[in-house]
Design a protein around this motif. Structure first.
Motif, short mmCIF file in Angstrom:
data_model
loop_
_atom_site.label_atom_id
_atom_site.label_comp_id
_atom_site.label_asym_id
_atom_site.label_seq_id
_atom_site.Cartn_x
_atom_site.Cartn_y
_atom_site.Cartn_z
N GLY A 249 -5.68 -0.61 -15.89
CA GLY A 249 -6.64 -0.75 -14.80
C GLY A 249 -6.38 -2.01 -13.97
O GLY A 249 -5.51 -2.83 -14.29
N ILE A 250 -7.15 -2.16 -12.88
CA ILE A 250 -6.95 -3.28 -11.95
C ILE A 250 -8.32 -3.86 -11.62
O ILE A 250 -9.25 -3.10 -11.29
CB ILE A 250 -6.27 -2.79 -10.64
CG1 ILE A 250 -4.99 -2.02 -10.96
CG2 ILE A 250 -5.98 -3.95 -9.70
CD1 ILE A 250 -4.58 -1.06 -9.87
N ALA A 251 -8.44 -5.18 -11.64
CA ALA A 251 -9.72 -5.80 -11.29
C ALA A 251 -9.98 -5.61 -9.79
O ALA A 251 -9.03 -5.61 -9.00
CB ALA A 251 -9.68 -7.29 -11.64
N ARG B 216 -5.31 -5.86 -1.92
CA ARG B 216 -4.01 -6.48 -1.62
C ARG B 216 -2.82 -5.76 -2.24
O ARG B 216 -1.66 -6.17 -2.05
CB ARG B 216 -4.02 -7.95 -2.11
CG ARG B 216 -5.10 -8.77 -1.42
CD ARG B 216 -4.89 -10.23 -1.62
NE ARG B 216 -3.58 -10.66 -1.15
CZ ARG B 216 -3.08 -11.86 -1.39
NH1 ARG B 216 -3.78 -12.72 -2.09
NH2 ARG B 216 -1.89 -12.18 -0.93
N LEU B 217 -3.08 -4.67 -2.98
CA LEU B 217 -2.01 -4.03 -3.75
C LEU B 217 -0.83 -3.55 -2.90
O LEU B 217 0.30 -3.55 -3.37
CB LEU B 217 -2.56 -2.82 -4.52
CG LEU B 217 -3.48 -3.12 -5.70
CD1 LEU B 217 -3.90 -1.83 -6.36
CD2 LEU B 217 -2.78 -4.03 -6.71
N THR B 218 -1.13 -3.15 -1.63
CA THR B 218 -0.04 -2.58 -0.82
C THR B 218 0.76 -3.66 -0.08
O THR B 218 1.67 -3.33 0.69
CB THR B 218 -0.59 -1.55 0.18
OG1 THR B 218 -1.60 -2.19 0.94
CG2 THR B 218 -1.16 -0.32 -0.51
N GLY C 251 7.70 -4.75 -7.05
CA GLY C 251 6.59 -5.29 -6.26
C GLY C 251 6.54 -4.66 -4.88
O GLY C 251 5.78 -5.08 -4.00
N LEU C 252 7.37 -3.63 -4.65
CA LEU C 252 7.42 -3.01 -3.31
C LEU C 252 6.93 -1.56 -3.32
O LEU C 252 6.78 -0.95 -2.26
CB LEU C 252 8.86 -3.05 -2.79
CG LEU C 252 9.41 -4.45 -2.53
CD1 LEU C 252 10.92 -4.39 -2.30
CD2 LEU C 252 8.73 -5.05 -1.31
N GLY C 253 6.67 -1.03 -4.52
CA GLY C 253 6.33 0.39 -4.64
C GLY C 253 5.14 0.82 -3.80
O GLY C 253 5.22 1.78 -3.02
P1 ADP Z 1 5.39 -3.06 -9.00
O1 ADP Z 1 6.81 -2.77 -8.76
O2 ADP Z 1 5.12 -4.47 -9.42
O3 ADP Z 1 4.73 -2.06 -9.86
P2 ADP Z 1 3.82 -1.92 -6.89
O4 ADP Z 1 3.78 -2.24 -5.44
O5 ADP Z 1 4.20 -0.55 -7.28
O6 ADP Z 1 4.75 -2.99 -7.54
O7 ADP Z 1 2.39 -2.23 -7.49
C1 ADP Z 1 1.78 -3.47 -7.21
C2 ADP Z 1 0.93 -3.92 -8.36
O8 ADP Z 1 -0.17 -3.05 -8.52
C3 ADP Z 1 1.64 -3.88 -9.70
O9 ADP Z 1 2.36 -5.06 -9.92
C4 ADP Z 1 0.50 -3.73 -10.67
O10 ADP Z 1 -0.06 -4.98 -10.95
C5 ADP Z 1 -0.53 -2.93 -9.88
N1 ADP Z 1 -0.51 -1.49 -10.23
C6 ADP Z 1 0.09 -0.50 -9.56
N2 ADP Z 1 -0.16 0.69 -10.13
C7 ADP Z 1 -0.94 0.46 -11.20
C8 ADP Z 1 -1.56 1.29 -12.21
N3 ADP Z 1 -1.40 2.62 -12.21
N4 ADP Z 1 -2.31 0.68 -13.13
C9 ADP Z 1 -2.49 -0.66 -13.13
N5 ADP Z 1 -1.94 -1.49 -12.21
C10 ADP Z 1 -1.18 -0.95 -11.27
#
Ligand code: ADP
Length: 432
Positions: free
Chosen positions: A364-366, A372-374, A392-394
């Motif tokens: 999970g994620i707080a 900011r995830l994208t 970190g680019l997905g």
């Molecule tokens: P990464 O290559 O680090 O996974 P992403 O851009 O795909 O980079 O994701 C950014 C961040 O989002 C990840 O580093 C992770 O902390 C969080 N994250 C992405 N998907 C999930 C998930 N399904 N569950 C928990 N955290 C996630």
């Protein structure tokens, strides 16, 4: 004299006039005829004043202004008073309006006012410069006839003004404009355009720089990676203590290759026209492939991965781009879900349009991280991301792909319970 005072004097005058009539009538022994004649005179005079007054009110320029006395003169003064006040208010409003127009005219941004029929009502000098408008020729013209750019017109008529539009200035394609539309009143619209040429150029320089660096790094990296692999294949006795170091070098070169590949993919997504390579895409076969790849990635971790997809639901888009976005989301679910966890992949037609979602029972994620995830290279836990092979680019790639498909990324997550990443596309994207 106020109107109330005028009424008092009028009543006194009427009383005195009545007394005079009675005394004259009694003196002459003809009371009724005298009163009759007096009343006729009195009401006749008022009727005459009323006619003059109403004529003057309707057409003040054609009829002379009445100069009566008594109650009528008080009424005239009151009318003068009111019209004086009206004039003053009008002058004040005029001053305010011209001040407003002057200040809007001095704004560095172009401002245009469209009426409810989409016709140009007003614009400032910067708008005239950006859009090539001329006051005499274009006032009242329909905007569609003046700015023929189809992207601009579909934005203007689309009615969704949440995001601004970027377009080249119609008079000079080297000027980049950011256009915003604000509806107001009954069907009216205020159009604002800002010159973002410098910003746009900086953005291009940044984009080219990242693309060029990635491109330049790719070849030497492939060479180093190749040598490392060749050396790894040498016999144990020859390698000795270097074996460990070479393994580390191998892991790091693979990681760098992934970052370079993702950076190049991102820059391709940024530079290509959004409709390039688009067609009808069967999502189901793509998801079957991703499911297999996800099971391989999970390996000994034994995640329970399921796929529930509508195999007839197809999308208009770019198959490669969609595949890389969906793969990123599914692989993230595997990487951020402890061994044995559950992952559900879905593809269905919801009431809001076609949706793809990945639900996991992972870490999970707080909530503070979600917005900011994208962002590029934003990670909740850098160590964990690297360890699991993340760049970190997905999610930045996912966001770009969705933008190019008019889609949205929705993230629901609870730390310790899991996450659901949903890609929602508009109904118009369903291939029939
Ligand atoms: P990464 O290559 O680090 O996974 P992403 O851009 O795909 O980079 O994701 C950014 C961040 O989002 C990840 O580093 C992770 O902390 C969080 N994250 C992405 N998907 C999930 C998930 N399904 N569950 C928990 N955290 C996630």
């Amino acid at each position: 004299m106020s109107l109330a005072e005028a009424w008092r004097s009028e009543l006194i005058a009427v009383g005195l006039f009545a007394l005079l009539l009675i005394s004259v009538g009694l003196g002459a022994g003809q009371l009724l005829p005298v009163i009759w004649a007096g009343l006729t005179l009195y009401f006749g005079w008022h009727l005459y004043q009323l006619v003059r007054f109403s004529r003057w009110l309707v057409k003040p320029k054609r009829h002379p202004r009445p100069h009566p006395f008594g109650i009528w003169s008080a009424v005239m003064r009151r009318v003068d008073d009111l019209s004086g006040r009206g004039q003053k208010r009008k002058r004040k409003l005029n001053r305010l309006l011209s001040g407003f127009l002057e200040s809007t005219g001095a704004l560095p941004d172009a401002t245009l006012v469209l009426n409810d029929e989409g016709k140009l009502d007003w614009w400032n000098s910067v708008a005239a410069e950006f859009f090539g408008l001329e006051r005499k020729r274009d006032k009242g013209a329909v905007i569609d006839d003046l700015i023929a750019d189809p992207i601009f017109l579909s934005y203007l008529h689309g009615g969704n003004y949440a995001r601004p539009l970027q377009m080249p200035a119609p008079v000079n394609a080297n000027i980049s404009l950011e256009v915003r539309v604000a509806p107001y009143g009954k069907g009216k619209r205020l159009l604002q355009a800002r010159d973002i040429t410098r910003l746009h150029q900086l953005e291009i320089v940044r984009r080219d720089f990242v693309a060029n660096v990635s491109h330049e790094i790719r070849t030497p990296l492939t060479v180093v990676h190749g040598y490392v692999e060749t050396m790894q294949e040498s016999d144990e006795a020859f390698l000795g203590p270097w074996k460990q170091i070479l393994n580390q070098m191998h892991v790091q070169t693979v990681r760098m290759q992934r970052i370079v590949d993702d950076l190049l993919l991102l820059s391709r997504l940024e530079t290509r026209a959004s409709n390039e390579g688009q067609g009808v895409v069967g999502i189901y076969p793509i998801l079957r492939g991703i499911l297999e790849a996800a099971r391989q990635l999970s390996g000994d971790d034994g995640h329970r991965i399921s796929l529930d997809a509508d195999d007839r639901l197809r999308l208009v888009g770019n198959g490669h781009e969609l595949e890389s976005a969906f793969t990123n989301l599914v692989f993230n679910a595997v990487r951020y879900t402890p061994a044995g966890g559950e992952i559900q992949i879905r593809w269905w037609l919801s009431g809001n349009g076609p949706c793809f979602s990945v639900a996991d029972s992972g870490i999970g994620i707080a909530p503070e991280h979600i917005p900011r995830l994208t962002e590029r290279f934003y990670r909740v836990d850098v160590g964990r991301s690297r360890e699991s092979g993340g760049t970190g680019l997905g999610l930045a790639i996912v966001k770009h792909v969705l933008t190019r498909h008019d889609g949205q990324l929705l993230v629901e997550s609870e730390p310790g319970k899991g996450s659901v990443f949903t890609c929602r596309f508009p109904h118009e994207r369903v291939a029939t």
